[in-house]
Design a protein around this motif. Structure first.
Motif, PDB file in Angstrom:
ATOM      1  N   UNK A  16      -2.101  78.384   7.110  1.00 49.12           N
ATOM      2  CA  UNK A  16      -3.112  77.247   7.090  1.00 49.12           C
ATOM      3  C   UNK A  16      -3.544  76.884   8.509  1.00 49.12           C
ATOM      4  N   UNK A  17      -4.800  76.815   8.815  1.00 45.50           N
ATOM      5  CA  UNK A  17      -5.163  76.473  10.185  1.00 45.50           C
ATOM      6  C   UNK A  17      -5.016  74.837  10.287  1.00 45.50           C
ATOM      7  N   UNK A  18      -4.993  74.348  11.649  1.00 47.70           N
ATOM      8  CA  UNK A  18      -4.878  73.100  12.144  1.00 47.70           C
ATOM      9  C   UNK A  18      -6.226  72.442  11.654  1.00 47.70           C
ATOM     10  N   UNK A  19      -6.049  71.271  11.078  1.00 48.59           N
ATOM     11  CA  UNK A  19      -7.237  70.632  10.655  1.00 48.59           C
ATOM     12  C   UNK A  19      -7.612  70.970   9.146  1.00 48.59           C
ATOM     13  N   UNK A  20      -6.827  71.745   8.499  1.00 50.09           N
ATOM     14  CA  UNK A  20      -7.011  71.948   7.110  1.00 50.09           C
ATOM     15  C   UNK A  20      -5.740  71.760   6.125  1.00 50.09           C
ATOM     16  N   UNK A  21      -5.872  71.564   5.041  1.00 54.71           N
ATOM     17  CA  UNK A  21      -4.816  71.415   4.016  1.00 54.71           C
ATOM     18  C   UNK A  21      -4.791  72.275   2.935  1.00 54.71           C
ATOM     19  N   UNK A  22      -3.757  72.635   2.135  1.00 55.92           N
ATOM     20  CA  UNK A  22      -3.855  73.373   1.211  1.00 55.92           C
ATOM     21  C   UNK A  22      -2.997  72.632  -0.053  1.00 55.92           C
ATOM     22  N   UNK A  23      -3.195  72.848  -1.311  1.00 57.48           N
ATOM     23  CA  UNK A  23      -2.371  72.295  -2.391  1.00 57.48           C
ATOM     24  C   UNK A  23      -1.050  73.272  -2.688  1.00 57.48           C
ATOM     25  N   UNK A  24      -0.143  72.331  -3.277  1.00 56.04           N
ATOM     26  CA  UNK A  24       1.046  73.152  -3.930  1.00 56.04           C
ATOM     27  C   UNK A  24       0.725  74.287  -4.872  1.00 56.04           C
ATOM     28  N   UNK A  25      -0.364  73.687  -5.654  1.00 60.16           N
ATOM     29  CA  UNK A  25      -0.719  74.650  -6.738  1.00 60.16           C
ATOM     30  C   UNK A  25      -1.630  75.800  -6.253  1.00 60.16           C
ATOM     31  N   UNK A  26      -2.429  75.416  -5.316  1.00 52.79           N
ATOM     32  CA  UNK A  26      -3.117  76.722  -4.607  1.00 52.79           C
ATOM     33  C   UNK A  26      -1.961  77.612  -3.731  1.00 52.79           C
ATOM     34  N   UNK A  27      -1.229  77.288  -3.076  1.00 56.50           N
ATOM     35  CA  UNK A  27      -0.126  78.120  -2.661  1.00 56.50           C
ATOM     36  C   UNK A  27       0.442  78.836  -4.126  1.00 56.50           C
ATOM     37  N   UNK A  28       0.817  78.163  -4.807  1.00 53.87           N
ATOM     38  CA  UNK A  28       1.594  78.790  -6.026  1.00 53.87           C
ATOM     39  C   UNK A  28       0.509  79.988  -6.600  1.00 53.87           C
ATOM     40  N   UNK A  29      -0.692  79.762  -6.804  1.00 55.54           N
ATOM     41  CA  UNK A  29      -1.642  80.566  -7.174  1.00 55.54           C
ATOM     42  C   UNK A  29      -1.655  81.822  -6.275  1.00 55.54           C
ATOM     43  N   UNK A  30      -1.901  81.525  -5.099  1.00 53.61           N
ATOM     44  CA  UNK A  30      -1.723  82.812  -4.264  1.00 53.61           C
ATOM     45  C   UNK A  30      -0.546  83.712  -4.053  1.00 53.61           C
ATOM     46  N   UNK A  31       0.437  82.878  -4.394  1.00 53.83           N
ATOM     47  CA  UNK A  31       1.815  84.053  -4.346  1.00 53.83           C
ATOM     48  C   UNK A  31       2.035  84.480  -5.780  1.00 53.83           C
ATOM     49  N   UNK A  32       1.119  84.271  -6.556  1.00 56.56           N
ATOM     50  CA  UNK A  32       1.188  84.829  -8.177  1.00 56.56           C
ATOM     51  C   UNK A  32       2.068  84.214  -9.122  1.00 56.56           C
ATOM     52  N   UNK A  33       2.289  82.890  -8.690  1.00 59.69           N
ATOM     53  CA  UNK A  33       3.328  81.855  -9.511  1.00 59.69           C
ATOM     54  C   UNK A  33       2.228  80.716  -9.955  1.00 59.69           C
ATOM     55  N   UNK A  34       1.309  80.981 -10.701  1.00 55.24           N
ATOM     56  CA  UNK A  34       0.246  79.819 -10.929  1.00 55.24           C
ATOM     57  C   UNK A  34       0.981  78.606 -11.666  1.00 55.24           C
ATOM     58  N   UNK A  35       2.189  78.937 -12.366  1.00 54.76           N
ATOM     59  CA  UNK A  35       2.494  77.579 -12.834  1.00 54.76           C
ATOM     60  C   UNK A  35       3.765  76.916 -11.998  1.00 54.76           C
ATOM     61  N   UNK A  36       3.975  77.487 -10.902  1.00 56.10           N
ATOM     62  CA  UNK A  36       5.271  76.966  -9.929  1.00 56.10           C
ATOM     63  C   UNK A  36       4.752  76.042  -8.711  1.00 56.10           C
ATOM     64  N   UNK A  37       3.923  75.156  -8.901  1.00 56.18           N
ATOM     65  CA  UNK A  37       3.602  74.302  -7.728  1.00 56.18           C
ATOM     66  C   UNK A  37       4.808  73.585  -7.469  1.00 56.18           C
ATOM     67  N   UNK A  38       5.643  73.084  -8.314  1.00 53.18           N
ATOM     68  CA  UNK A  38       6.928  72.279  -8.085  1.00 53.18           C
ATOM     69  C   UNK A  38       7.794  73.276  -7.188  1.00 53.18           C
ATOM     70  N   UNK A  39       7.810  74.252  -7.451  1.00 55.68           N
ATOM     71  CA  UNK A  39       8.716  75.261  -7.000  1.00 55.68           C
ATOM     72  C   UNK A  39       8.178  75.399  -5.439  1.00 55.68           C
ATOM     73  N   UNK A  40       6.961  75.578  -5.068  1.00 55.84           N
ATOM     74  CA  UNK A  40       6.542  75.522  -3.720  1.00 55.84           C
ATOM     75  C   UNK A  40       6.881  74.282  -3.077  1.00 55.84           C
ATOM     76  N   UNK A  41       6.676  73.026  -3.753  1.00 56.82           N
ATOM     77  CA  UNK A  41       7.348  71.895  -3.203  1.00 56.82           C
ATOM     78  C   UNK A  41       8.648  71.750  -2.887  1.00 56.82           C
ATOM     79  N   UNK A  42       9.644  72.283  -3.544  1.00 49.65           N
ATOM     80  CA  UNK A  42      10.923  72.255  -3.322  1.00 49.65           C
ATOM     81  C   UNK A  42      11.172  73.491  -2.244  1.00 49.65           C
ATOM     82  N   UNK A  43      10.557  74.427  -1.959  1.00 51.20           N
ATOM     83  CA  UNK A  43      10.654  75.271  -0.864  1.00 51.20           C
ATOM     84  C   UNK A  43      10.214  74.435   0.378  1.00 51.20           C
TER      85      UNK A  43
END
Length: 99
Positions: A16-43
């Motif tokens: 993620x570049x400086x000056x930009x943000x991503x969402x937990x859900x976005x990251x979950x989708x990108x790792x192939x775990x679209x229903x695991x936004x909370x897991x991303x937050x935990x990590x």
């Protein structure tokens, strides 16, 4: 927790570049775990256990809200030029990172 998932999340956060943000859900989708936004937050909440510093401050929820109880996050994203809307959320239409 699965080490492969941890590594995948942290590798994405590092992109993620400086000056930009991503969402937990976005990251979950990108790792192939679209229903695991909370897991991303935990990590991310435990990222200091996995080595070098990762720019976890660049991750917000789907509404652009910052992590509750993490006062430094606002200062870190402001330092990168990310402004907040009047409601205290990041304007995702303007600042969201697209891979």
């Amino acid at each position: 927790m699965n080490q492969e998932l941890i590594d995948a999340v942290l590798a994405l956060v590092d992109r993620i570049p400086s000056g930009r943000v991503a969402t937990y859900g976005q990251l979950a989708r990108l790792i192939g775990q679209p229903k695991n936004a909370r897991l991303v937050g935990k990590i991310l909440s435990q990222s200091e256990l996995y080595g070098s510093k990762h720019p976890c401050h660049r991750v917000v929820n789907t509404a652009g809200r910052l992590a509750p109880g993490w006062e430094d996050q606002i200062h870190l994203i402001w330092a990168e030029g990310v402004d907040l809307k009047a409601n205290g959320c990041v304007d995702l239409k303007h600042y969201q990172w697209e891979l």
